[in-house]
Structure formats: C-alpha cells, structure tokens
Write an enzyme that holds these catalytic residues in place. Structure first.
Site, PDB file in Angstrom:
ATOM      1  N   GLU A  35       0.827  -1.213   0.000  1.00 57.37           N
ATOM      2  CA  GLU A  35       0.000   0.000   0.000  1.00 57.37           C
ATOM      3  C   GLU A  35       0.856   1.255   0.000  1.00 57.37           C
ATOM      4  O   GLU A  35       1.105   1.854   1.059  1.00 57.37           O
ATOM      5  CB  GLU A  35      -0.938   0.015   1.212  1.00 57.37           C
ATOM      6  CG  GLU A  35      -2.026  -1.042   1.135  1.00 57.37           C
ATOM      7  CD  GLU A  35      -3.112  -0.883   2.199  1.00 57.37           C
ATOM      8  OE1 GLU A  35      -2.946  -0.075   3.140  1.00 57.37           O
ATOM      9  OE2 GLU A  35      -4.134  -1.582   2.076  1.00 57.37           O
ATOM     10  N   GLU A  50      -6.121  -7.302  -1.152  1.00 57.67           N
ATOM     11  CA  GLU A  50      -6.474  -7.209   0.276  1.00 57.67           C
ATOM     12  C   GLU A  50      -7.778  -6.436   0.410  1.00 57.67           C
ATOM     13  O   GLU A  50      -7.969  -5.414  -0.249  1.00 57.67           O
ATOM     14  CB  GLU A  50      -5.367  -6.472   1.052  1.00 57.67           C
ATOM     15  CG  GLU A  50      -5.675  -6.334   2.544  1.00 57.67           C
ATOM     16  CD  GLU A  50      -4.627  -5.488   3.281  1.00 57.67           C
ATOM     17  OE1 GLU A  50      -3.419  -5.740   3.127  1.00 57.67           O
ATOM     18  OE2 GLU A  50      -5.054  -4.567   4.003  1.00 57.67           O
TER      19      GLU A  50
HETATM   20  C1  IDC Z   1      -3.362  -3.768  10.299  1.00 60.98           C
HETATM   21  C2  IDC Z   1      -3.587  -4.924  11.248  1.00 60.98           C
HETATM   22  C3  IDC Z   1      -3.319  -4.495  12.656  1.00 60.98           C
HETATM   23  C4  IDC Z   1      -1.929  -3.885  12.715  1.00 60.98           C
HETATM   24  C5  IDC Z   1      -1.814  -2.748  11.697  1.00 60.98           C
HETATM   25  C6  IDC Z   1      -0.436  -2.111  11.664  1.00 60.98           C
HETATM   26  O1  IDC Z   1      -4.899  -5.415  11.079  1.00 60.98           O
HETATM   27  O2  IDC Z   1      -3.411  -5.592  13.530  1.00 60.98           O
HETATM   28  O3  IDC Z   1      -1.717  -3.357  14.017  1.00 60.98           O
HETATM   29  O4  IDC Z   1      -2.074  -3.262  10.411  1.00 60.98           O
HETATM   30  O5  IDC Z   1       0.483  -2.901  11.026  1.00 60.98           O
HETATM   31  C7  IDC Z   1      -4.233  -2.110   5.590  1.00 60.98           C
HETATM   32  C8  IDC Z   1      -2.893  -2.736   5.673  1.00 60.98           C
HETATM   33  C9  IDC Z   1      -2.817  -3.738   6.787  1.00 60.98           C
HETATM   34  C10 IDC Z   1      -3.620  -3.284   8.000  1.00 60.98           C
HETATM   35  C11 IDC Z   1      -5.087  -3.224   7.583  1.00 60.98           C
HETATM   36  C12 IDC Z   1      -6.041  -2.838   8.723  1.00 60.98           C
HETATM   37  O6  IDC Z   1      -2.474  -3.316   4.456  1.00 60.98           O
HETATM   38  O7  IDC Z   1      -1.456  -3.917   7.127  1.00 60.98           O
HETATM   39  O8  IDC Z   1      -3.483  -4.254   9.005  1.00 60.98           O
HETATM   40  N1  IDC Z   1      -5.220  -2.286   6.487  1.00 60.98           N
HETATM   41  O9  IDC Z   1      -5.731  -1.570   9.216  1.00 60.98           O
HETATM   42  N2  IDC Z   1      -4.664  -1.278   4.682  1.00 60.98           N
HETATM   43  C13 IDC Z   1      -5.900  -0.884   4.978  1.00 60.98           C
HETATM   44  C14 IDC Z   1      -6.281  -1.504   6.147  1.00 60.98           C
END
Ligand code: IDC
Length: 467
Positions: A293, A385
């Site tokens: 991302e 994702e």
């Molecule tokens: C989130 C995880 C969470 C973690 C956070 C930070 O769910 O447990 O603490 O990352 O690393 C994304 C990202 C993905 C995120 C997810 C939800 O690719 O890494 O995971 N998210 O926030 N993009 C949009 C949402």
C-alpha cells in the site's frame, strides 16, 4: 426450427431446378445458432456483457459472430475469447484457436466490455457465419445468473486446473487463456501470527474453505523483513511450498505500509524478489505483489519503483504475474483525491501485470465501487487485500457493504484475498481469538462473523474453464 427449414428450402430449390440432380453437399449443410446474451454489469457510459454462442447446425470449423447494436453509439472496447472488431453498429467476434470448432449443440462463452451513450445497449440481432441466430435469447438484467451445468472437476485443485496464470486483456486468465477469478484469504503479518499458518490451518483453508489462494503478508517494517531478511525469505518460501502442496496459488506480498513510499525499501525489494523469484521460478502457483500500500507518494514514484523491481523478477521468473500497488493505500488514488485515470494515462511499462485495489467495506463504499467499475474496463485489477470492517482493521463488521463489494467483484471476475486468516483480536480476523493455540480450524465455532461470511462465499464452486 432453423435447421430443418434450411434443409427443406435447399431441397425444394434443387428438386425444382432439376429433379434428377443429386444435392450438392454444400447446400445440405445445416446452419443455425442460438445466443444467450446477458449484461452482467452496467454503469454510466459503459457495460459488460457475456455472449454464449451455441451452434445448432452441423459442425463448423472457423466462425464469426455478428452482433448488431441498435446504433453505433454502442462500442465494444475490449472483448475476450474471440477477436473483436466493430464497424458501424455491428461488432464482429472471430474465433480464436481453441474455440475454432463448434460441433452440433456445441457452445462457447464470449464476452466484452462496451461503451454506450444514451440508449439501451442490448443488441438487436446476432449472426453466426452470416446466418441469423433465431434461437437468440437476450437479457439486460444485471442480476441474471447464468445457470451452468459444469460439475467442478473432482479431486482437482485450483492450481491443477488453471496452471500457469497470465494477464489477458483486463482479466486474469488460466492456462487455457480463459478469464478466471481467484478467491482466497490473506495471512496477517507473518511476524506476529506465524503460528496460525501450520499444516492443519492450511489444509482447512484448502479443503474446507476451498480457498484458491493464500496471500502471504510479509511486512517489511514493524519487526518484519528488515529485521531478518534471510529468515523471512525462507518462511515465505516454505508457505509457498505449503500452498503448492494443497493446490493453492501463493501471492507473495511485500507488505510495505509505513513509510508509504515504496522507494524507501527498493534495495530490500530487489534483494528479496531476486531471491524468491529465482527459488520459485519453476512453480506455477506464485504471483508477486511488489508493494502492498503505497501512500503519501505520487503515482510517478510508484511507477518508477515498479519499473525497477519488475525486471528483477522477470530476469529470474519471466512468466509470473506481477501486481503493482496503487496510490493511496492501493485505492487507485481515490483516497488521496485522485482517480484511476492517473494509471490509465501513465501505465507501468511492463507486460503481464495487474494493479492492486484494496478496500475496507465499512469505510469504502459507493464512490470506491464506482471507481472499480470504471477502472475494470481499462486496467487488470486484483483485490489483493480487503476487509469487511473499518480501514483500521477493527470496528463494525459491515455485512451489506461487504456483500455489495463481493457481488461486484464476482460480476467483474476480479480476484480477491480477505484480510485476515488469523485469530487476531480484531473484527477483520476470520478466526476467533485463541484458535491458533489449538488444532481445530474446521468447525464453525472457530469462525468470527467475518470469517463465517467469507468462508460461505469462498467455498462455493469455482467452475474454472477447463478447455
Ligand atoms: C493492520 C492490522 C493491525 C496492525 C496494523 C499495523 O490489522 O493488527 O496493528 O495493520 O500494522 C491495511 C494494511 C494492513 C492493515 C489493515 C487494517 O495493508 O497492514 O493491518 N489495512 O488496518 N490497509 C488498509 C487496512
């Protein structure tokens, strides 16, 4: 019925002309056809349609299908499973090699994306090799579901059926050059939830969930790859092998997130991808996702990163599909006030690539769905994702928005992976907290609300084309 009418007419003419003459073979060839036409999605200015052609006459080898629209404001912009051209209000689809021959009663499935202005895009007539398809049935309903009698091949896995994937037009295609949709799950960060990816859990994912793919989310920061490059590289490789052993595709996700400029990690990316691409080049189940991302960075910078990393992969593994993240957390730019046009106008200079789109159903709704509908006519998209919840990964589980999204992705045959197949204590996780401490991944009791919905969607039959 067209077939007998044509034969009788030919007889009458021949007998009337000279009662003693035998019928020329050509005149006896019966011709006739039926077309099932359905608009599978429609938006302002465009639509996507499927066209099932059934030959009701004698076997033909080599054919063209004529599709006549009410007027020339309907244009076929991109088609599949045939070579499509258009002149005036008539589009012509010419067979490709593998569907050249249509036996009596044989059929082939074509489709196209079209543009239109101001009037209903339903064609007024179809012809097969110049003969009108009087068996035509048409429908403009966006909810029409084509019933299929194909029985999923028993005992054959997604990788066995589809083999080496490639990008064709805006679609992901299988070894038969037919568009397919892969539906599956993403791991959570493997630095945190490693114990969730074991023999039992991956077998449940392949056999009970009937997941087509496993996305392997390898964070680069946050205690990920940068802290132990060789350790994370070998863990990713072992998950590729475990997916392969169960017939699932493996999507290797270089999970950059913070900082959002992928160029910050470009040297790591080159090292990592050179290694995994070489090690896995002979496998058919690997797809590379080079930047999870990107955020706070221009499309031009992302494109520059992609054009440096993709050649590294190609040098080792020339035929694998590569997926490029898009601006603003892979929202095609939308979350930073831009749109898909920045990619359409300035695509990555490489072949066999797709672009990532991510959404979180409780945060991203109609305007994001509209962007995907528009973009899907021009760009090969892969939802590497998505979450059923807020963009934080937690909060409300939004069932209705998730269903709207999944219906759209199904219609457009866009592949997807859901965040996450893990027991993280957050509403996006599919497994209840504590599940990964035990050995049961199959009973319904281990699923969260999100997991139950995703399992019910992913486990339905794929009906992958097999020829
Ligand atoms: C989130 C995880 C969470 C973690 C956070 C930070 O769910 O447990 O603490 O990352 O690393 C994304 C990202 C993905 C995120 C997810 C939800 O690719 O890494 O995971 N998210 O926030 N993009 C949009 C949402």
């Amino acid at each position: 019925m067209k077939r007998s009418t044509a034969v009788l007419a030919a007889c009458a003419v021949a007998l009337g002309a000279a009662a003693t003459t035998t019928l020329p073979n050509a005149a006896a060839a019966a011709q006739g056809c039926k077309v099932d036409y359905a608009v599978t999605s429609q938006w302002n200015g465009g639509f996507q349609a499927t066209v099932k052609v059934t030959n009701l006459g004698d076997t033909i080898s080599g054919w063209t299908l004529g599709v006549t629209f009410p007027n020339s404001s309907q244009r076929v912009t991109q088609g599949w499973n045939a070579t499509w051209t258009q002149s005036g209000s008539t589009a012509t689809a010419t067979n490709v090699d593998w569907n050249r021959t249509l036996g009596t009663g044989g059929s082939t499935d074509l489709g196209f994306v079209g543009s239109w202005s101001g009037s209903n895009p339903t064609p007024t007539s179809f012809t097969l090799n110049g003969v009108a398809c009087t068996g035509t049935t048409t429908s403009t309903s966006t909810t029409t579901t084509t019933t299929t009698t194909t029985t999923p091949p028993v005992g054959r896995t997604p990788v066995e059926i589809n083999g080496q994937l490639r990008v064709c037009g805006v679609n992901l295609c299988n070894q038969y050059n037919r568009p397919i949709q892969l539906r599956g799950m993403s791991t959570h960060g493997i630095q945190w939830f490693d114990k969730c990816y074991n023999s039992n859990s991956l077998t449940a994912l392949a056999d009970d969930w009937k997941s087509d793919l496993l996305r392997i989310a390898m964070y680069v920061q946050e205690q990920g790859y940068e802290t132990n490059p060789s350790g994370f590289t070998s863990r990713v490789n072992s998950l590729v092998d475990q997916a392969e052993a169960r017939g699932m595709y493996a999507l290797i996700d270089f999970h950059i997130l913070t900082p959002g400029d992928p160029n910050y990690n470009i040297d790591r990316a080159k090292t990592f991808f050179a290694s995994v691409a070489q090690r896995n080049s002979a496998k058919k189940n690997v797809i590379y996702e080079i930047a999870n991302e990107p955020n706070g960075v221009s499309w031009a910078s992302i494109k520059s990163y992609a054009e440096q990393v993709i050649p590294v992969i190609r040098a080792a593994d020339p035929d694998a599909v590569v997926i490029v993240g898009t601006r603003a957390w892979s929202s095609l730019g939308v979350s930073e006030g831009s749109s898909e046009t920045e990619v359409i106008n300035n695509p990555v200079n490489a072949t066999n690539i797709m672009y990532a789109f991510h959404f979180y159903a409780a945060s991203h709704k109609d305007n994001y769905r509209a962007a995907v509908s528009r973009a899907a006519t021009r760009l090969p998209l892969f939802v590497t994702e998505f979450g059923t919840v807020l963009a934080t990964g937690g909060g409300t589980f939004d069932r209705s928005s998730t269903i709207a999204w999944l219906d759209l992705l199904d219609q457009l045959k866009i592949s997807y992976a859901n965040w996450t197949y893990s027991d993280a204590n957050e509403s996006s996780a599919a497994l209840r907290p504590g599940t990964c401490n035990g050995g049961d991944y199959s009973s319904s009791g281990v699923l969260t609300e999100s997991g139950a919905l995703l399992k019910s969607r992913i486990s339905t039959a794929d009906n992958f084309p097999t020829s």
